[in-house]
Design a protein around this motif. Structure first.
Motif, PDB file in Angstrom:
ATOM      1  N   TYR A  94      -3.393   4.786   5.078  1.00 23.97           N
ATOM      2  CA  TYR A  94      -2.628   4.194   3.682  1.00 23.97           C
ATOM      3  C   TYR A  94      -1.030   4.677   3.997  1.00 23.97           C
ATOM      4  N   ASN A 152       0.903  -1.128   0.046  1.00 20.27           N
ATOM      5  CA  ASN A 152       0.176   0.066   0.159  1.00 20.27           C
ATOM      6  C   ASN A 152       0.978   1.450  -0.135  1.00 20.27           C
ATOM      7  N   SER A 186      -3.608   0.462  -3.094  1.00 23.24           N
ATOM      8  CA  SER A 186      -2.988  -0.949  -2.367  1.00 23.24           C
ATOM      9  C   SER A 186      -3.292  -1.974  -3.483  1.00 23.24           C
TER      10      SER A 186
END
Length: 391
Positions: free
Chosen positions: A254, A25, A181
């Motif tokens: 993230y 990610n 991701s």
């Protein structure tokens, strides 16, 4: 690469269901670097396999062929202003499977289940006894011997790729703000359980991706036949209710390491946050790069066990995503021996409502939390929390 032609559907027996997996990610990346990353995906996860595999593929939620996908990638910048997704299953070509129609026919006919022996679920604990459940979790939380045997399925002659999204954070005005991701897994069965070549292949992809994406985090690991994304939720931030406060959620999750595995890649800023003295132990293989670093267990990936993962977690724990996640009890026990959890991160929750308690499989569920998160609040009239007494 020579793939092993599989006979997994020809015999009525369970097989070794291990797959080689990648999860990564990133966050707040620049458009030009994202376009370069998408080209890497095309080269490494489409062109690499299209000669030997049949694809069942979707691009931006529409069915697409590999040939048409290449045209999309030629002008990929046209799609960059919106969410980009690419999903596929790939099945090794054979005399019986040479087209997407053949693959779908395999799935729809469910021929792969013809030889299955459907067994009643057997548990090594008593669903009606809370102490039996707690004892099982305690005995198996760091169990080294994990059983990967299972009934054969289409995944055992193929691979899968999932990039559910790459998109732009609209609150970022400039050329940055892209996050996303992806995951990939390939069957150990068609590799003959010789994982070395593709382990190096995935590491090389991560290295190239890390040259483009400054926030890249990645794990390469061996797991079950399907990459279970719930694994990563053991460390991800969930919405948590706090008394007298607004609900808190980590909007910047993230780009943080989500799991602990035998091969781990983290960006330079996170590498600077960990205690480097712990990496001097010979159990670790550390390779700093320009934008990040690999921190790996110094042994073949298929020999990495739960005790190795606990050693890695000791080093990387401070940079893990912090949070809660809830799990069905039967689902959770499948993680034991695979995920480096600490006992004080496990809460066994008992449902008190009669209509729920009548169903043994729903009477209990599990909440896991990373150790630094506090503030779990459940309605005391509906749930009872059972903690583990380690005294």
């Amino acid at each position: 690469m020579e793939y092993k032609k599989s006979g997994v559907f020809s015999e009525s027996q369970k097989i070794d269901c291990r797959n080689l997996c990648l999860y990564l990610n990133f966050k707040n990346e620049k458009l030009d670097d994202i376009l370069g990353f998408l080209k890497l995906i095309e080269l490494n996860f489409v062109e690499k396999f299209e000669e030997d595999f049949v694809f069942d593929m979707e691009f931006d939620e529409e069915e697409i062929t590999a040939k048409a996908l290449h045209k999309k990638f030629t002008n990929i910048s046209d799609n960059a202003s919106r969410r980009i997704s690419l999903l596929y299953d790939g099945i090794l070509k054979s005399d019986k499977i040479s087209s997407r129609f053949d693959y779908r026919n395999l799935i729809s006919s469910r021929m792969f289940m013809d030889k299955w022996v459907m067994e009643e679920l057997k548990l090594d604990f008593n669903l009606e006894d809370i102490e039996s459940i707690k004892d099982y979790i305690l005995r198996n939380i760091d169990a080294e011997n994990v059983d990967y045997l299972g009934e054969p399925a289409p995944q055992d002659i193929g691979l899968s790729f999932s990039c559910d999204y790459i998109e732009k954070d609209q609150e970022v005005d400039d050329d940055f703000g892209y996050f996303g991701s992806l995951s990939f897994n390939i069957s150990g069965c068609i590799l003959g359980y010789d994982f070395e070549y593709f382990t190096n292949y995935l590491k090389d992809f991560v290295k190239k991706a890390g040259e483009l994406l400054k926030s890249l985090c990645a794990n390469v690991f061996i797991s079950d036949k399907t990459l279970n994304t719930d694994y990563f939720n053991l460390f991800e931030m969930e919405l948590i209710e706090h008394d007298g406060e607004e609900p808190q959620v980590n909007h910047h999750r993230y780009g943080f390491l989500s799991g602990i595995e035998g091969i781990n890649y983290i960006p330079r800023d996170l590498f600077e946050e960990i205690d480097k003295s712990q990496l001097e132990d010979e159990v670790f293989e550390v390779k700093p790069l320009e934008n990040g670093a690999f921190i790996n267990v110094n042994k073949p990936l298929d020999e990495v066990n739960i005790h190795d993962k606990y050693r890695v977690r000791e080093v990387l724990d401070d940079i893990l995503i912090k949070g809660y996640c809830d799990h069905d009890l039967i689902h959770f026990v499948a993680f034991l021996g695979r995920v480096p959890l600490y006992v004080d991160e496990v809460f066994l929750i008992e449902a008190l409502e009669d209509e729920v308690r009548d169903d043994l499989y729903n009477r209990y569920f599990v909440v896991t939390k990373n150790r630094e998160i506090e503030g779990l609040h459940l309605d005391g009239s509906k749930f009872r929390v059972h903690r583990f007494n380690m005294e």
